[in-house]
Design a protein around this motif. Structure first.
Motif, PDB file in Angstrom:
ATOM      1  N   ARG A  16      15.288  -4.294  25.580  1.00  0.00           N
ATOM      2  CA  ARG A  16      14.662  -4.772  24.191  1.00  0.00           C
ATOM      3  C   ARG A  16      13.597  -5.750  24.463  1.00  0.00           C
ATOM      4  NH1 ARG A  16      17.097  -4.728  18.238  1.00  0.00           N
ATOM      5  NH2 ARG A  16      16.326  -2.894  18.345  1.00  0.00           N
ATOM      6  N   ILE A  17      12.415  -5.671  24.169  1.00  0.00           N
ATOM      7  CA  ILE A  17      11.200  -6.601  24.405  1.00  0.00           C
ATOM      8  C   ILE A  17      10.966  -7.280  22.999  1.00  0.00           C
ATOM      9  CG2 ILE A  17       8.934  -7.296  25.155  1.00  0.00           C
ATOM     10  CD1 ILE A  17       9.384  -4.713  27.033  1.00  0.00           C
ATOM     11  N   LEU A  18      11.028  -8.614  22.895  1.00  0.00           N
ATOM     12  CA  LEU A  18      10.933  -9.032  21.569  1.00  0.00           C
ATOM     13  C   LEU A  18       9.491  -9.955  21.643  1.00  0.00           C
ATOM     14  CD1 LEU A  18      14.515 -10.303  20.706  1.00  0.00           C
ATOM     15  CD2 LEU A  18      13.400  -8.189  20.053  1.00  0.00           C
ATOM     16  N   ALA A  19       8.736  -9.776  20.787  1.00  0.00           N
ATOM     17  CA  ALA A  19       7.400 -10.492  20.939  1.00  0.00           C
ATOM     18  C   ALA A  19       6.819 -11.079  19.703  1.00  0.00           C
ATOM     19  CB  ALA A  19       6.360  -9.494  21.626  1.00  0.00           C
ATOM     20  N   THR A  20       6.186 -12.275  20.041  1.00  0.00           N
ATOM     21  CA  THR A  20       5.072 -12.990  19.065  1.00  0.00           C
ATOM     22  C   THR A  20       3.895 -13.106  19.623  1.00  0.00           C
ATOM     23  OG1 THR A  20       5.992 -14.963  19.635  1.00  0.00           O
ATOM     24  CG2 THR A  20       7.069 -14.306  17.726  1.00  0.00           C
ATOM     25  N   THR A  21       2.908 -13.190  18.944  1.00  0.00           N
ATOM     26  CA  THR A  21       1.388 -13.525  19.328  1.00  0.00           C
ATOM     27  C   THR A  21       0.709 -14.408  18.158  1.00  0.00           C
ATOM     28  OG1 THR A  21      -0.421 -12.710  20.563  1.00  0.00           O
ATOM     29  CG2 THR A  21       0.358 -11.630  18.403  1.00  0.00           C
ATOM     30  N   ASP A  22      -0.216 -15.224  18.800  1.00  0.00           N
ATOM     31  CA  ASP A  22      -1.111 -15.804  17.805  1.00  0.00           C
ATOM     32  C   ASP A  22      -0.499 -16.402  16.567  1.00  0.00           C
ATOM     33  OD1 ASP A  22      -4.119 -14.678  18.540  1.00  0.00           O
ATOM     34  OD2 ASP A  22      -2.715 -13.100  18.818  1.00  0.00           O
ATOM     35  N   LEU A  23       0.518 -17.200  17.074  1.00  0.00           N
ATOM     36  CA  LEU A  23       1.220 -18.149  16.078  1.00  0.00           C
ATOM     37  C   LEU A  23       0.362 -19.567  15.649  1.00  0.00           C
ATOM     38  CD1 LEU A  23       4.720 -18.628  17.929  1.00  0.00           C
ATOM     39  CD2 LEU A  23       4.136 -17.390  15.758  1.00  0.00           C
ATOM     40  N   GLY A 277       7.518  -8.486  16.950  1.00  0.00           N
ATOM     41  CA  GLY A 277       7.347  -7.265  17.573  1.00  0.00           C
ATOM     42  C   GLY A 277       8.498  -6.873  18.388  1.00  0.00           C
ATOM     43  N   ILE A 278       8.771  -5.464  18.278  1.00  0.00           N
ATOM     44  CA  ILE A 278       9.931  -4.925  19.128  1.00  0.00           C
ATOM     45  C   ILE A 278       9.511  -3.811  19.836  1.00  0.00           C
ATOM     46  CG2 ILE A 278      12.566  -4.274  18.984  1.00  0.00           C
ATOM     47  CD1 ILE A 278      12.588  -5.770  16.573  1.00  0.00           C
ATOM     48  N   ILE A 279       9.793  -3.763  21.204  1.00  0.00           N
ATOM     49  CA  ILE A 279       9.638  -2.563  21.982  1.00  0.00           C
ATOM     50  C   ILE A 279      10.798  -2.221  22.562  1.00  0.00           C
ATOM     51  CG2 ILE A 279       8.572  -1.462  23.937  1.00  0.00           C
ATOM     52  CD1 ILE A 279       6.186  -3.159  23.536  1.00  0.00           C
ATOM     53  N   ASP A 280      11.385  -1.123  22.200  1.00  0.00           N
ATOM     54  CA  ASP A 280      12.779  -0.634  23.058  1.00  0.00           C
ATOM     55  C   ASP A 280      12.510   0.465  24.010  1.00  0.00           C
ATOM     56  OD1 ASP A 280      14.513  -2.225  21.713  1.00  0.00           O
ATOM     57  OD2 ASP A 280      14.862  -0.800  19.919  1.00  0.00           O
ATOM     58  N   LEU A 281      12.800   0.073  25.250  1.00  0.00           N
ATOM     59  CA  LEU A 281      12.509   1.154  26.639  1.00  0.00           C
ATOM     60  C   LEU A 281      13.859   1.560  26.669  1.00  0.00           C
ATOM     61  CD1 LEU A 281      10.064  -1.170  28.691  1.00  0.00           C
ATOM     62  CD2 LEU A 281       9.542   0.487  26.958  1.00  0.00           C
ATOM     63  N   PHE A 282      13.967   2.877  26.689  1.00  0.00           N
ATOM     64  CA  PHE A 282      15.340   3.685  26.996  1.00  0.00           C
ATOM     65  C   PHE A 282      15.143   3.965  28.638  1.00  0.00           C
ATOM     66  CE2 PHE A 282      15.038   3.931  22.321  1.00  0.00           C
ATOM     67  CZ  PHE A 282      16.082   3.050  22.007  1.00  0.00           C
ATOM     68  N   LEU A 283      16.013   3.644  29.304  1.00  0.00           N
ATOM     69  CA  LEU A 283      15.680   3.923  31.023  1.00  0.00           C
ATOM     70  C   LEU A 283      16.930   4.381  31.604  1.00  0.00           C
ATOM     71  CD1 LEU A 283      14.660   0.334  30.216  1.00  0.00           C
ATOM     72  CD2 LEU A 283      13.416   1.507  32.184  1.00  0.00           C
ATOM     73  N   THR A 284      16.841   5.293  32.511  1.00  0.00           N
ATOM     74  CA  THR A 284      17.973   6.022  33.236  1.00  0.00           C
ATOM     75  C   THR A 284      17.407   5.224  34.848  1.00  0.00           C
ATOM     76  OG1 THR A 284      16.626   7.782  33.881  1.00  0.00           O
ATOM     77  CG2 THR A 284      18.366   7.984  31.983  1.00  0.00           C
ATOM     78  N   HIS A 285      18.554   5.445  35.682  1.00  0.00           N
ATOM     79  CA  HIS A 285      18.449   4.972  37.021  1.00  0.00           C
ATOM     80  C   HIS A 285      19.215   5.765  37.677  1.00  0.00           C
ATOM     81  CE1 HIS A 285      19.506   2.560  40.734  1.00  0.00           C
ATOM     82  NE2 HIS A 285      18.467   2.031  40.159  1.00  0.00           N
ATOM     83  N   SER A 286      18.731   6.323  38.887  1.00  0.00           N
ATOM     84  CA  SER A 286      19.242   6.955  40.062  1.00  0.00           C
ATOM     85  C   SER A 286      18.814   6.633  41.428  1.00  0.00           C
ATOM     86  CB  SER A 286      18.779   8.683  39.865  1.00  0.00           C
ATOM     87  OG  SER A 286      17.464   8.543  40.351  1.00  0.00           O
ATOM     88  N   ALA A 287      19.688   6.711  42.494  1.00  0.00           N
ATOM     89  CA  ALA A 287      19.445   6.204  43.834  1.00  0.00           C
ATOM     90  C   ALA A 287      18.014   6.774  44.325  1.00  0.00           C
ATOM     91  CB  ALA A 287      20.507   6.715  44.828  1.00  0.00           C
ATOM     92  N   GLN A 288      17.862   7.967  43.795  1.00  0.00           N
ATOM     93  CA  GLN A 288      16.355   8.534  44.447  1.00  0.00           C
ATOM     94  C   GLN A 288      15.323   8.279  43.582  1.00  0.00           C
ATOM     95  OE1 GLN A 288      16.543  12.888  44.248  1.00  0.00           O
ATOM     96  NE2 GLN A 288      14.407  13.179  44.902  1.00  0.00           N
ATOM     97  N   ASP A 289      15.322   8.036  42.268  1.00  0.00           N
ATOM     98  CA  ASP A 289      14.119   7.708  41.618  1.00  0.00           C
ATOM     99  C   ASP A 289      14.001   6.512  41.120  1.00  0.00           C
ATOM    100  OD1 ASP A 289      13.148  10.567  41.560  1.00  0.00           O
ATOM    101  OD2 ASP A 289      14.587  11.190  40.174  1.00  0.00           O
ATOM    102  N   GLY A 290      14.871   5.636  41.357  1.00  0.00           N
ATOM    103  CA  GLY A 290      15.324   4.240  40.511  1.00  0.00           C
ATOM    104  C   GLY A 290      15.241   4.378  39.176  1.00  0.00           C
ATOM    105  N   TRP A 291      14.498   3.220  38.366  1.00  0.00           N
ATOM    106  CA  TRP A 291      14.296   3.230  36.949  1.00  0.00           C
ATOM    107  C   TRP A 291      13.254   4.263  36.478  1.00  0.00           C
ATOM    108  CZ3 TRP A 291      18.187   1.247  34.122  1.00  0.00           C
ATOM    109  CH2 TRP A 291      19.087   0.267  34.514  1.00  0.00           C
ATOM    110  N   GLN A 292      13.668   4.799  35.449  1.00  0.00           N
ATOM    111  CA  GLN A 292      12.761   5.684  34.758  1.00  0.00           C
ATOM    112  C   GLN A 292      12.615   5.484  33.292  1.00  0.00           C
ATOM    113  OE1 GLN A 292      10.453   8.071  36.343  1.00  0.00           O
ATOM    114  NE2 GLN A 292      11.465   6.918  38.294  1.00  0.00           N
ATOM    115  N   ILE A 293      11.595   5.502  32.692  1.00  0.00           N
ATOM    116  CA  ILE A 293      11.445   5.446  31.032  1.00  0.00           C
ATOM    117  C   ILE A 293      11.618   6.898  30.577  1.00  0.00           C
ATOM    118  CG2 ILE A 293      10.281   4.528  28.929  1.00  0.00           C
ATOM    119  CD1 ILE A 293       9.151   2.608  30.725  1.00  0.00           C
TER     120      ILE A 293
END
Length: 620
Positions: A16-23, A277-293
């Motif tokens: 989960r990426i939490l973000a602010t900008t232009d404060l 702002g909230i970006i949720d990235l759902f990821l899987t991991h495998s030895a062959q492919d590494g991290w994948q969104i």
């Protein structure tokens, strides 16, 4: 967010990426210009949303990262205290960011407003990473107070275990910052184009072993889908396969907005602490492919909502920990803003800047001229007519219905001067001929939409143009014909050579000739390229000592500068009459107290809009 779904037999984790900008240093829900609380702004309210988002993530075993996307270090009086080199007091923004546990911040164009030394002092007080990928020192021995990138390590929960992930962050800002901050940056740094820099930097982060790359891109959407060297290059950035997600900013808008779609997750959380702002990235991991969104979601959490009548309904309280930590600086700022500077016999406001006289703008223009006039003695401009160019600094629009200059009749304090001149611009002077003068005004008049004669319900202002680019040149008289299309586009290019909106351009009652020459007092932002005005950038510059526009206003109000002859000149411009034609403007609800200044025969109030603006119908 579930955090426990299965995809291709791999457990799904969530970052989960939490973000602010232009404060713009709106750290508390407080308006220092009017010296009263303001629930529509403030990191202190966003802080409560951050707490809530983190708590949700903890329940679902998601990992979180908190970032800011620039133009946050300076902007309100609260943040101007540490601009004195050597002040040991921790700056307000670093204190707030450290308290909230920011992982990284990118830099925006306004973060360079006070120069490299002040930026260095401010950044040195931060625990989090400060990054900017496309600003480079010209002198190898100049140490810049930020890194090109940063890498954040997290452990993502996958089922019953965890797996490490490396998140690479880069940051880009408009290369136009070089022009806007030329006085502070010239001969010190160079700024690369955003898209090429982001692509190159993202590749280097991948080479360094990063599993994901996130861009803190201090840029927005170009209404003309500009090239990658445009001020707003979000669209070409969004096509880079090297980037997994983008936090956008600069233009004070909100994304997602339902109108724009992107192939990757992009969030732009407004301005002044209006949203998280909230970006949720759902990821899987495998030895062959590494991290994948495998999936993502993007959301905006506002600190307020508005009722059907436009009234404010707070959605998030101020976080007490932050308000208590900032209390000493808050009170120190209020005392500084309460310093008396003089008085005014009439109210000064910007509620009707685009249809009627703006007396706050007049005061700033007179003060500029009064400060510059004695400095032109013994120069090539000594015998030239002196004009003064000013644009409103607070005009609502994307900054909301409370963002207007509003100085009451009576004593004036330092907060009122800052209300009139929100930015730390310095005075400049140039020499132009009559043809250049006309083009300068044509560029300014591009603020208006093209209005169809004989029709009604037409918005007067082009929402893709910023009000701080509406230069009014005092000492002249001219009409603006909004039935004609704009001569220049918002990026300063000549788009309709046959069109002319400026009519009856006169100086002291006589038509301005193309060969005639004038000196113009103007601010450093415009001379540096702000607003894409070609004429002020290329005009002959006159040497001046370093003088802030705010200081000139203080001296003028206090009587330390003599009354300037421009006070006797008529207000410069008016909209050309168009019978049977009506336009709409949108101003702040506090404008109701000043409606008596408008002619009731040509202006009619049409109520509040859902976003809190007061709609006024104007007969041209």
């Amino acid at each position: 967010m579930t955090g426990s779904e299965q995809t291709d037999d791999h457990e799904v984790g969530c970052l989960r990426i939490l973000a602010t900008t232009d404060l713009h240093a709106n750290l508390l829900s407080y308006d220092y210009y009017s010296d009263r609380p303001d629930p529509t702004v403030g990191l202190s309210r966003v802080a409560s949303l951050i707490d809530q988002a983190r708590a949700e993530a903890e329940k679902t075993r998601a990992s979180t990262v908190l970032v800011d996307n620039g133009d946050s270090l300076f902007g309100t009086p609260l943040a101007e205290l540490p601009t004195r080199i050597g002040d040991p007091t921790q700056a307000a923004v670093p204190l707030a960011f450290d308290l909230l546990g920011y992982d990284a911040i990118g830099l925006g164009n306004h973060d360079f407003d006070f120069g490299i030394d002040v930026l260095s002092q401010t950044v040195a007080q931060m625990d989090c990473s400060v990054i900017c990928s496309n600003v480079r020192a010209l002198d190898p021995e100049l140490s810049l107070p930020f890194s090109t990138t940063t890498i954040i390590h997290r452990d993502l929960h996958l089922g019953t275990g965890t797996c490490p992930i490396r998140l690479g962050l880069l940051s880009v800002l408009p290369p136009h910052t070089m022009k806007w901050g030329a006085y502070q940056l010239r001969d010190k740094v160079e700024i690369d184009q955003m898209v090429t820099s982001a692509q190159r930097t993202a590749a280097s982060l991948r080479d360094a072993g990063c599993d994901l790359v996130i861009a803190l891109a201090h840029t927005g959407l170009d209404p003309h889908d500009g090239e990658d060297d445009a001020e707003n290059a979000l669209k070409p950035l969004s096509t880079l396969t090297e980037l997994d997600a983008i936090v956008a900013g600069h233009t004070h808008l909100t994304l997602p907005d339902g109108r724009h779609t992107f192939a990757k997750p992009i969030v732009m959380p407004g301005a002044h602490g209006s949203h998280l702002g909230i970006i949720d990235l759902f990821l899987t991991h495998s030895a062959q492919d590494g991290w994948q969104i495998t999936d993502h979601s993007v959301d905006l959490k506002p600190i307020i909502k508005r009722g059907p009548d436009g009234t404010v309904q707070p959605q998030s309280p101020e976080q007490q920990t932050l308000t208590e930590a900032l209390a000493p600086q808050h009170e120190r700022t209020r005392r500084r803003m309460a310093q008396p500077v003089g008085g005014t016999a009439q109210s000064l406001h910007s509620f009707f800047s685009f249809v009627a006289e703006d007396r706050a703008l007049s005061l700033a223009a007179w003060a500029q001229a009064a400060a510059v006039r004695p400095l032109l003695q013994n120069t090539v401009a000594a015998n030239l007519p002196l004009l003064s160019a000013c644009a409103p600094g607070k005009f609502g629009a994307r900054s909301g219905p409370s963002n207007y200059t509003d100085v009451p009749e009576g004593p004036m304090y330092m907060r009122h001067v800052v209300d009139i001149q929100p930015f730390p611009n310095e005075l400049r002077a140039v020499v132009v001929d009559g043809a250049q003068l006309r083009d300068w005004l044509e560029m300014s008049a591009g603020l208006f939409n093209t209005i169809r004669p004989g029709e009604g319900d037409q918005p007067l202002i082009d929402e893709d143009r910023a009000g701080h680019n509406f230069d009014v040149i005092f000492g002249l008289e001219y009409d603006i014909d909004v039935s004609a299309p704009p001569r220049f586009s918002s990026n300063g290019t000549l788009c309709d050579p046959q069109s002319s909106r400026i009519r009856n351009l006169c100086w002291q009652g006589a038509p301005v000739r193309d060969s005639q020459h004038f000196a113009i007092a103007v601010n450093s932002f415009r001379i540096g390229g702000g607003g894409n005005f070609a004429v002020p950038q290329t005009a002959t510059r006159l040497p001046l000592p370093s003088v802030r526009v705010r200081d000139a206003i203080c001296d003028y109000v206090a009587g330390r500068l003599p009354r300037d002859p421009l006070e006797d000149a008529p207000y410069p411009w008016r909209l050309r009459q168009m019978p049977q034609t009506q336009v709409e403007i949108f101003t702040g609800p506090d404008a109701r107290a000043h409606l008596h200044e408008l002619d009731p025969a040509t202006h009619r109030v049409a109520g509040l809009t859902p976003d809190g603006f007061l709609k006024v119908v104007v007969s041209l």
